[in-house]
Design an enzyme around this catalytic site. Structure first.
Site, PDB file in Angstrom:
ATOM      1  N   TRP A  27      75.666 -74.498 -44.315  1.00  0.00           N
ATOM      2  CA  TRP A  27      76.047 -74.049 -43.062  1.00  0.00           C
ATOM      3  C   TRP A  27      76.684 -72.708 -43.152  1.00  0.00           C
ATOM      4  CZ3 TRP A  27      81.006 -72.833 -43.870  1.00  0.00           C
ATOM      5  CH2 TRP A  27      81.766 -73.304 -44.899  1.00  0.00           C
ATOM      6  N   ASN A  28      77.037 -72.195 -44.363  1.00  0.00           N
ATOM      7  CA  ASN A  28      77.575 -70.639 -44.138  1.00  0.00           C
ATOM      8  C   ASN A  28      76.826 -69.581 -43.572  1.00  0.00           C
ATOM      9  OD1 ASN A  28      76.397 -71.133 -46.801  1.00  0.00           O
ATOM     10  ND2 ASN A  28      77.977 -69.621 -47.793  1.00  0.00           N
ATOM     11  N   LYS A  59      65.518 -78.772 -43.886  1.00  0.00           N
ATOM     12  CA  LYS A  59      66.723 -79.553 -43.425  1.00  0.00           C
ATOM     13  C   LYS A  59      67.766 -78.488 -43.544  1.00  0.00           C
ATOM     14  CE  LYS A  59      69.902 -81.808 -44.794  1.00  0.00           C
ATOM     15  NZ  LYS A  59      70.771 -81.547 -43.570  1.00  0.00           N
ATOM     16  N   PRO A  60      68.302 -78.220 -42.226  1.00  0.00           N
ATOM     17  CA  PRO A  60      69.440 -77.047 -42.332  1.00  0.00           C
ATOM     18  C   PRO A  60      70.549 -78.133 -42.304  1.00  0.00           C
ATOM     19  CG  PRO A  60      68.467 -77.309 -40.069  1.00  0.00           C
ATOM     20  CD  PRO A  60      67.426 -78.284 -41.009  1.00  0.00           C
ATOM     21  N   GLY A  72      73.429 -74.885 -51.930  1.00  0.00           N
ATOM     22  CA  GLY A  72      74.435 -75.594 -51.270  1.00  0.00           C
ATOM     23  C   GLY A  72      75.486 -75.868 -52.485  1.00  0.00           C
ATOM     24  N   SER A  73      76.336 -76.705 -52.533  1.00  0.00           N
ATOM     25  CA  SER A  73      77.474 -77.135 -53.629  1.00  0.00           C
ATOM     26  C   SER A  73      76.938 -77.541 -54.768  1.00  0.00           C
ATOM     27  CB  SER A  73      78.364 -78.102 -52.971  1.00  0.00           C
ATOM     28  OG  SER A  73      77.922 -79.405 -52.812  1.00  0.00           O
ATOM     29  N   GLU A  77      70.608 -73.053 -55.963  1.00  0.00           N
ATOM     30  CA  GLU A  77      71.307 -72.083 -55.682  1.00  0.00           C
ATOM     31  C   GLU A  77      72.694 -72.552 -55.392  1.00  0.00           C
ATOM     32  OE1 GLU A  77      70.829 -69.070 -56.672  1.00  0.00           O
ATOM     33  OE2 GLU A  77      68.549 -68.757 -56.666  1.00  0.00           O
ATOM     34  N   LEU A  78      73.882 -72.410 -56.321  1.00  0.00           N
ATOM     35  CA  LEU A  78      75.029 -73.263 -56.131  1.00  0.00           C
ATOM     36  C   LEU A  78      76.132 -72.497 -55.836  1.00  0.00           C
ATOM     37  CD1 LEU A  78      73.720 -75.846 -58.963  1.00  0.00           C
ATOM     38  CD2 LEU A  78      73.276 -76.023 -56.337  1.00  0.00           C
ATOM     39  N   CYS A 101      79.014 -67.921 -51.162  1.00  0.00           N
ATOM     40  CA  CYS A 101      78.902 -68.265 -52.355  1.00  0.00           C
ATOM     41  C   CYS A 101      79.258 -67.068 -53.331  1.00  0.00           C
ATOM     42  CB  CYS A 101      77.433 -68.820 -52.712  1.00  0.00           C
ATOM     43  SG  CYS A 101      76.267 -67.510 -52.219  1.00  0.00           S
ATOM     44  N   GLU A 157      86.185 -73.745 -56.775  1.00  0.00           N
ATOM     45  CA  GLU A 157      85.843 -72.633 -55.872  1.00  0.00           C
ATOM     46  C   GLU A 157      86.475 -72.977 -54.456  1.00  0.00           C
ATOM     47  OE1 GLU A 157      81.871 -73.792 -53.907  1.00  0.00           O
ATOM     48  OE2 GLU A 157      81.354 -71.797 -53.622  1.00  0.00           O
TER      49      GLU A 157
HETATM   50  P1  NAD Z   1      76.554 -79.277 -49.481  1.00  0.00           P
HETATM   51  O1  NAD Z   1      76.022 -79.212 -50.838  1.00  0.00           O
HETATM   52  O2  NAD Z   1      77.592 -80.036 -48.701  1.00  0.00           O
HETATM   53  O3  NAD Z   1      75.401 -79.537 -48.563  1.00  0.00           O
HETATM   54  C1  NAD Z   1      74.219 -78.685 -48.552  1.00  0.00           C
HETATM   55  C2  NAD Z   1      73.116 -79.315 -48.268  1.00  0.00           C
HETATM   56  O4  NAD Z   1      72.625 -80.133 -48.665  1.00  0.00           O
HETATM   57  C3  NAD Z   1      73.317 -79.731 -46.287  1.00  0.00           C
HETATM   58  O5  NAD Z   1      72.326 -79.516 -45.713  1.00  0.00           O
HETATM   59  C4  NAD Z   1      73.379 -81.193 -46.650  1.00  0.00           C
HETATM   60  O6  NAD Z   1      73.023 -81.917 -45.722  1.00  0.00           O
HETATM   61  C5  NAD Z   1      72.520 -81.523 -48.015  1.00  0.00           C
HETATM   62  N1  NAD Z   1      72.853 -82.603 -48.712  1.00  0.00           N
HETATM   63  C6  NAD Z   1      73.950 -83.199 -48.810  1.00  0.00           C
HETATM   64  N2  NAD Z   1      73.979 -84.344 -49.504  1.00  0.00           N
HETATM   65  C7  NAD Z   1      72.612 -84.342 -50.029  1.00  0.00           C
HETATM   66  C8  NAD Z   1      71.804 -85.203 -50.822  1.00  0.00           C
HETATM   67  N3  NAD Z   1      72.434 -86.241 -51.386  1.00  0.00           N
HETATM   68  N4  NAD Z   1      70.539 -84.808 -51.344  1.00  0.00           N
HETATM   69  C9  NAD Z   1      69.936 -83.845 -50.632  1.00  0.00           C
HETATM   70  N5  NAD Z   1      70.660 -83.117 -49.553  1.00  0.00           N
HETATM   71  C10 NAD Z   1      71.918 -83.240 -49.393  1.00  0.00           C
HETATM   72  O7  NAD Z   1      77.054 -77.620 -49.314  1.00  0.00           O
HETATM   73  P2  NAD Z   1      77.701 -77.045 -47.941  1.00  0.00           P
HETATM   74  O8  NAD Z   1      79.119 -77.464 -47.761  1.00  0.00           O
HETATM   75  O9  NAD Z   1      76.753 -77.129 -46.984  1.00  0.00           O
HETATM   76  O10 NAD Z   1      77.716 -75.407 -48.415  1.00  0.00           O
HETATM   77  C11 NAD Z   1      78.600 -74.636 -49.124  1.00  0.00           C
HETATM   78  C12 NAD Z   1      78.389 -74.694 -50.682  1.00  0.00           C
HETATM   79  O11 NAD Z   1      77.165 -73.950 -50.795  1.00  0.00           O
HETATM   80  C13 NAD Z   1      79.354 -73.971 -51.259  1.00  0.00           C
HETATM   81  O12 NAD Z   1      79.594 -74.429 -52.627  1.00  0.00           O
HETATM   82  C14 NAD Z   1      78.639 -72.434 -51.585  1.00  0.00           C
HETATM   83  O13 NAD Z   1      78.973 -71.927 -52.914  1.00  0.00           O
HETATM   84  C15 NAD Z   1      77.236 -73.033 -51.826  1.00  0.00           C
HETATM   85  N6  NAD Z   1      76.365 -71.900 -51.537  1.00  0.00           N
HETATM   86  C16 NAD Z   1      75.565 -71.565 -52.432  1.00  0.00           C
HETATM   87  C17 NAD Z   1      74.523 -70.233 -52.170  1.00  0.00           C
HETATM   88  C18 NAD Z   1      73.869 -69.575 -53.312  1.00  0.00           C
HETATM   89  O14 NAD Z   1      72.983 -68.904 -53.006  1.00  0.00           O
HETATM   90  N7  NAD Z   1      74.270 -69.661 -54.461  1.00  0.00           N
HETATM   91  C19 NAD Z   1      74.681 -69.786 -50.804  1.00  0.00           C
HETATM   92  C20 NAD Z   1      75.285 -70.341 -49.959  1.00  0.00           C
HETATM   93  C21 NAD Z   1      76.247 -71.342 -49.985  1.00  0.00           C
END
Ligand code: NAD
Length: 500
Positions: free
Chosen positions: A141-142, A165-166, A215-216, A237-238, A271, A369
């Site tokens: 979402w960021n 899937k956003p 994501g995370s 990308e985490l 991130c 983080e």
């Molecule tokens: P998140 O991991 O909670 O969610 C990311 C996405 O994954 C969402 O669309 C969510 O619905 C989906 N998701 C959740 N559970 C899932 C599952 N079991 N299987 C498949 N998809 C699932 O992350 P967030 O809170 O949306 O974003 C913040 C995190 O993202 C931070 O840790 C940040 O550092 C990281 N991030 C990394 C980068 C990068 O390029 N390295 C860029 C931006 C954000």
């Protein structure tokens, strides 16, 4: 295209500044995801068969539409994230740069390349880069526009179709971008959006040919485990805990503003945010004073314009973590020299830009983080200590070094265990599309954004060798006497003809 089933339970999307509902999007089911992927498979046949140049043409048109509609798109981004104008513009500009770079370079990167076979002259070889099929993109979402679409661009140009899937928190930016893609002439099933929560994301992994997840680290691990069952390509990308090192010879003003801009962009919810700063003892006091002075000049709020330096945070979850990290640090001896409080007068999720000193690695704020607007500054006594502390983390995303000695800065950068480092800037690699970047250790796996690597991760390479039949014919064994003679000749010739 948003999933059209209206009867299922929807997800309410809220404006983080006003708390008002922006709208309700479908929480797409497994069946919806499967149907979207099937449509994408069908569409891939024609899309993948088109020339790269033709795909570049429509993607460029899409880019032009995004640019023309930037104010509207930025409004949507801001409504669902609470970020300031500058932050929303960074997303549009970042995506536009991606489109410009890949629409220009994709034909050359994807062109089949001549490679040397074992018997030169009588054989020739080429490596082809073929699309993988349907790429599933799961985004956070960021940066809801940039991170949903930046990976889609190279994936599409490589001949794949995409199902995105956003984040359930911010689906409208991706939906708006997809609408513009259709207006630009990209067929609806070539780029589809399935809205939904984590379960929708999980389902996507079960049907697509590759998963590209941002994501995370915790969710990324789950994605990797699920993808491993299908032995499918992944790109993760985490999370990060990026360090900035300020050496004694650094330009203090530049380093301090680098820390402020690099830590507070998107209220620290980035991130590649600078999440900890190590400063050599001789300039520590001056650096801290300068950061404090800059923070005192910052304007935070919900208003428009580039003179609003920081907007709202997006979720209560992150805000609580910020407070927890500050509390933990203060209990262990840290001092707050700026900020440290919520700003309910501005909106429910505003938090002041915060600076902590007297921090150490026993504190969460230096190891986990945070994803919020905190700059923890730690004094170090030499560069080796700075490098050791910067590397004392499970993450390895990005980072920065400030020094006037450019050669030394570049040399020291290679001692940090991260995917990229900028010297005398922060986050500069991420916006330099020709430079690939992606996390090391627990910050990423299986691919990089940007550059040649950023598009080739969406392809399967296939090497094709052609024997012209002017050499020896296959015999009854792999090495017949003529082949053996050729091999010996080649070995001898290699000494004198280095190109062999
Ligand atoms: P998140 O991991 O909670 O969610 C990311 C996405 O994954 C969402 O669309 C969510 O619905 C989906 N998701 C959740 N559970 C899932 C599952 N079991 N299987 C498949 N998809 C699932 O992350 P967030 O809170 O949306 O974003 C913040 C995190 O993202 C931070 O840790 C940040 O550092 C990281 N991030 C990394 C980068 C990068 O390029 N390295 C860029 C931006 C954000």
């Amino acid at each position: 295209m948003a999933n059209s089933r209206q009867d299922m339970v929807g997800i309410s999307v809220k404006n983080p500044i006003t708390g008002e509902e922006i709208g309700v999007v479908p929480n797409s089911t497994r069946e919806d995801v499967q149907a979207a992927v099937e449509r994408a498979q069908d569409a891939q046949l024609a899309w993948g068969a088109a020339s790269v140049e033709e795909r570049c043409r429509v993607i460029r048109q899409w880019g032009d539409l995004l640019w023309e509609n930037q104010q509207r798109v930025m409004k949507i981004i801001r409504e669902e994230t609470g970020k300031n104008d500058a932050g929303a513009f960074i997303e549009v500009m970042g995506l536009d740069n991606y489109i410009a770079y890949y629409a220009k370079n994709a034909p050359e990167i994807l062109r089949p390349k001549r490679r040397q076979p074992i018997f030169p002259i009588i054989q020739y070889g080429r490596v082809y880069h073929k699309p993988l099929g349907v790429v599933g993109i799961i985004s956070p979402w960021n940066y809801p526009l940039a991170l949903s679409m930046m990976d889609a661009i190279p994936a599409l140009l490589a001949g794949n179709t995409v199902v995105i899937k956003p984040s359930e928190i911010t689906p409208y930016s991706a939906l708006a971008a997809a609408d513009l893609a259709y207006q630009a002439g990209i067929p609806e099933n070539v780029i589809q959006i399935v809205t939904g929560d984590g379960a929708t994301g999980e389902a996507l992994i079960d049907y697509v040919d590759m998963i590209c997840f941002t994501g995370s680290t915790a969710t990324g691990r789950k994605v990797a485990l699920k993808a491993a069952d299908r032995l499918m390509p992944i790109s993760l990308e985490l999370g990060g805990k990026d360090a900035m090192i300020v050496l004694a010879d650094a330009d203090v003003d530049m380093a301090a503003s680098g820390a402020v801009a690099g830590s507070y962009e998107n209220a620290g919810q980035m991130c590649i945010s600078i999440e900890r700063v190590y400063v050599e003892e001789p300039i520590y006091d001056r650096f801290v004073a300068k950061v404090k002075e800059l923070v005192s000049q910052m304007v935070i709020g919900a208003g428009d314009g580039l003179d609003i330096h920081m907007g709202s945070m997006t979720n209560e979850r992150e805000l609580k973590r910020v407070e927890e990290h500050i509390k933990d640090a203060v209990e262990k001896g840290a001092e707050i020299i700026a900020g440290g409080n919520r700003r309910p007068d501005l909106g429910p999720l505003f938090f002041e830009p915060t600076v902590l000193i007297h921090v150490d690695h026993s504190m969460k704020v230096m190891k986990e983080e945070t994803f919020g607007p905190i700059i923890p500054i730690m004094k170090v006594y030499n560069v080796d200590e700075a490098i050791r502390l910067a590397n004392d983390t499970e993450y390895g995303l990005s980072g920065a070094i400030f020094t006037r000695d450019l050669e030394r800065g570049e040399r020291l950068a290679t001692r940090l265990n991260t995917g990229d480092i900028s010297v005398n800037r922060t986050q500069a690699v991420a916006v330099s599309v020709d430079m690939s970047w992606g996390g090391h250790i627990h910050s990423g796996l299986g691919g990089q954004r940007g550059g040649t690597a950023g598009i080739l991760r969406f392809t399967a390479s296939q090497s094709v060798l052609v024997d012209t039949q002017i050499g020896s014919k296959p015999g009854l064994t792999a090495i017949d006497p003529t082949t053996l003679m050729f091999l010996k000749l080649i070995r001898l010739a290699r000494r004198y003809l280095p190109f062999l």
